[in-house]
Motif scaffolding. Structure first.
Motif, PDB file in Angstrom:
ATOM      1  N   UNK A 148      19.380   0.262  -6.792  1.00 61.65           N
ATOM      2  CA  UNK A 148      17.995   0.558  -6.397  1.00 61.65           C
ATOM      3  C   UNK A 148      17.015  -0.530  -6.794  1.00 61.65           C
ATOM      4  N   UNK A 149      17.449  -1.512  -7.571  1.00 63.61           N
ATOM      5  CA  UNK A 149      16.519  -2.586  -7.944  1.00 63.61           C
ATOM      6  C   UNK A 149      16.004  -3.341  -6.721  1.00 63.61           C
ATOM      7  N   UNK A 150      16.728  -3.294  -5.619  1.00 67.26           N
ATOM      8  CA  UNK A 150      16.278  -3.951  -4.387  1.00 67.26           C
ATOM      9  C   UNK A 150      14.988  -3.328  -3.850  1.00 67.26           C
ATOM     10  N   UNK A 151      14.722  -2.078  -4.206  1.00 66.39           N
ATOM     11  CA  UNK A 151      13.542  -1.377  -3.711  1.00 66.39           C
ATOM     12  C   UNK A 151      12.278  -1.674  -4.514  1.00 66.39           C
ATOM     13  N   UNK A 152      12.408  -2.161  -5.740  1.00 63.81           N
ATOM     14  CA  UNK A 152      11.273  -2.251  -6.660  1.00 63.81           C
ATOM     15  C   UNK A 152      10.104  -3.077  -6.120  1.00 63.81           C
ATOM     16  N   UNK A 153      10.293  -4.298  -5.638  1.00 64.11           N
ATOM     17  CA  UNK A 153       9.121  -5.065  -5.168  1.00 64.11           C
ATOM     18  C   UNK A 153       8.341  -4.357  -4.057  1.00 64.11           C
ATOM     19  N   UNK A 154       9.048  -3.847  -3.068  1.00 70.77           N
ATOM     20  CA  UNK A 154       8.381  -3.155  -1.969  1.00 70.77           C
ATOM     21  C   UNK A 154       7.684  -1.885  -2.416  1.00 70.77           C
ATOM     22  N   UNK A 155       8.306  -1.157  -3.335  1.00 72.45           N
ATOM     23  CA  UNK A 155       7.698   0.085  -3.810  1.00 72.45           C
ATOM     24  C   UNK A 155       6.464  -0.175  -4.671  1.00 72.45           C
ATOM     25  N   UNK A 156       6.444  -1.277  -5.389  1.00 69.09           N
ATOM     26  CA  UNK A 156       5.233  -1.627  -6.143  1.00 69.09           C
ATOM     27  C   UNK A 156       4.094  -1.945  -5.182  1.00 69.09           C
ATOM     28  N   UNK A 157       4.410  -2.647  -4.107  1.00 74.62           N
ATOM     29  CA  UNK A 157       3.390  -2.914  -3.079  1.00 74.62           C
ATOM     30  C   UNK A 157       2.880  -1.604  -2.491  1.00 74.62           C
ATOM     31  N   UNK A 158       3.781  -0.673  -2.211  1.00 75.10           N
ATOM     32  CA  UNK A 158       3.384   0.628  -1.661  1.00 75.10           C
ATOM     33  C   UNK A 158       2.507   1.395  -2.645  1.00 75.10           C
ATOM     34  N   UNK A 159       2.813   1.315  -3.936  1.00 70.44           N
ATOM     35  CA  UNK A 159       2.008   2.017  -4.943  1.00 70.44           C
ATOM     36  C   UNK A 159       0.591   1.452  -4.992  1.00 70.44           C
ATOM     37  N   UNK A 160       0.475   0.143  -4.912  1.00 66.75           N
ATOM     38  CA  UNK A 160      -0.854  -0.477  -4.893  1.00 66.75           C
ATOM     39  C   UNK A 160      -1.594  -0.086  -3.614  1.00 66.75           C
ATOM     40  N   UNK A 161      -0.893  -0.091  -2.492  1.00 75.95           N
ATOM     41  CA  UNK A 161      -1.504   0.350  -1.232  1.00 75.95           C
ATOM     42  C   UNK A 161      -1.981   1.797  -1.319  1.00 75.95           C
ATOM     43  N   UNK A 162      -1.176   2.663  -1.917  1.00 74.71           N
ATOM     44  CA  UNK A 162      -1.576   4.066  -2.076  1.00 74.71           C
ATOM     45  C   UNK A 162      -2.858   4.158  -2.906  1.00 74.71           C
ATOM     46  N   UNK A 163      -2.959   3.353  -3.953  1.00 72.10           N
ATOM     47  CA  UNK A 163      -4.173   3.337  -4.761  1.00 72.10           C
ATOM     48  C   UNK A 163      -5.376   2.853  -3.971  1.00 72.10           C
ATOM     49  N   UNK A 164      -5.204   1.768  -3.222  1.00 72.54           N
ATOM     50  CA  UNK A 164      -6.300   1.220  -2.423  1.00 72.54           C
ATOM     51  C   UNK A 164      -6.742   2.186  -1.328  1.00 72.54           C
ATOM     52  N   UNK A 165      -5.785   2.787  -0.643  1.00 77.57           N
ATOM     53  CA  UNK A 165      -6.105   3.734   0.441  1.00 77.57           C
ATOM     54  C   UNK A 165      -6.808   4.961  -0.125  1.00 77.57           C
ATOM     55  N   UNK A 166      -6.309   5.482  -1.228  1.00 79.62           N
ATOM     56  CA  UNK A 166      -6.919   6.668  -1.837  1.00 79.62           C
ATOM     57  C   UNK A 166      -8.344   6.371  -2.286  1.00 79.62           C
ATOM     58  N   UNK A 167      -8.550   5.232  -2.924  1.00 77.40           N
ATOM     59  CA  UNK A 167      -9.895   4.859  -3.386  1.00 77.40           C
ATOM     60  C   UNK A 167     -10.847   4.654  -2.210  1.00 77.40           C
ATOM     61  N   UNK A 168     -10.363   4.019  -1.148  1.00 75.45           N
ATOM     62  CA  UNK A 168     -11.201   3.805   0.034  1.00 75.45           C
ATOM     63  C   UNK A 168     -11.555   5.132   0.693  1.00 75.45           C
ATOM     64  N   UNK A 169     -10.602   6.026   0.763  1.00 77.17           N
ATOM     65  CA  UNK A 169     -10.855   7.349   1.336  1.00 77.17           C
ATOM     66  C   UNK A 169     -11.854   8.126   0.486  1.00 77.17           C
ATOM     67  N   UNK A 170     -11.718   8.033  -0.833  1.00 77.48           N
ATOM     68  CA  UNK A 170     -12.644   8.728  -1.733  1.00 77.48           C
ATOM     69  C   UNK A 170     -14.062   8.174  -1.610  1.00 77.48           C
ATOM     70  N   UNK A 171     -14.155   6.890  -1.344  1.00 80.65           N
ATOM     71  CA  UNK A 171     -15.479   6.275  -1.195  1.00 80.65           C
ATOM     72  C   UNK A 171     -16.138   6.678   0.123  1.00 80.65           C
TER      73      UNK A 171
END
Length: 181
Positions: A148-171
């Protein structure tokens, strides 16, 4: 009540839509998809309970045979494939992600949602994914973890995207982020 049901259905549809992004299947049978981003967003936007319910609705539709998983997969057979651990982990990951965002009230939402996505949407999901891989591929836990280590870089990008999308939606629409209501 109807509004909750509509949001749950909308986020189940979002997870399905993120499966339309072309998948890339790794050699051991687990695809890299955008659907884990949908799971993270279920938690960060809908909160723990609604987020988990959205994912459970999505999985129920998959179990009924709808081809909603990446690559057009669906049916009970996917619950006997190497992806089973990740699928079982989806609703738990959404719940944990949502619970963290609901409880962690200090700090910027973009940071809180990103960290919650890493903890719930990556760490929790990987626990179930590794166990599922170990079981279905007859691997040891360390061997499955290495896969599963192959997934880590992409999943970190997705986690940051989730944070950005959530914050933008909240704003832009604060009332639509139930995890902060």
């Amino acid at each position: 009540m109807e509004r909750n049901i509509a949001h749950i259905a909308l986020f189940a549809a979002l997870i399905a839509a993120l499966g339309l992004i072309p998948k890339f299947t790794l050699a051991f049978g687990v695809p890299i998809t955008g659907q884990s981003l949908g799971v993270m967003l279920c938690g960060t936007v809908l909160g723990a309970k609604r987020g988990a319910l959205a994912v459970l609705l999505f999985l129920a539709l998959v179990a009924l045979g709808l081809p909603l998983l990446a690559g057009g997969r669906g049916g009970l057979g996917v619950f006997a494939s190497p992806t089973v651990g990740f699928l079982i982990g989806f609703p738990i990951a959404a719940f944990v992600t949502g619970l963290i965002v609901e409880r962690w009230r200090t700090g910027k939402l973009v940071v809180v949602a990103s960290v919650a996505s890493v903890i719930g949407g990556i760490l929790v999901m990987y626990v179930f994914g590794v166990l599922g891989l170990a079981q279905t591929l007859n691997k040891t836990i360390p061997e499955a973890t290495l896969l599963v280590t192959a997934f880590i870089p992409g999943d970190i990008i997705k986690a940051v995207l989730a944070g950005l999308i959530t914050a933008a939606l909240a704003k832009s629409r604060p009332a639509s982020v139930f995890s902060r209501s």
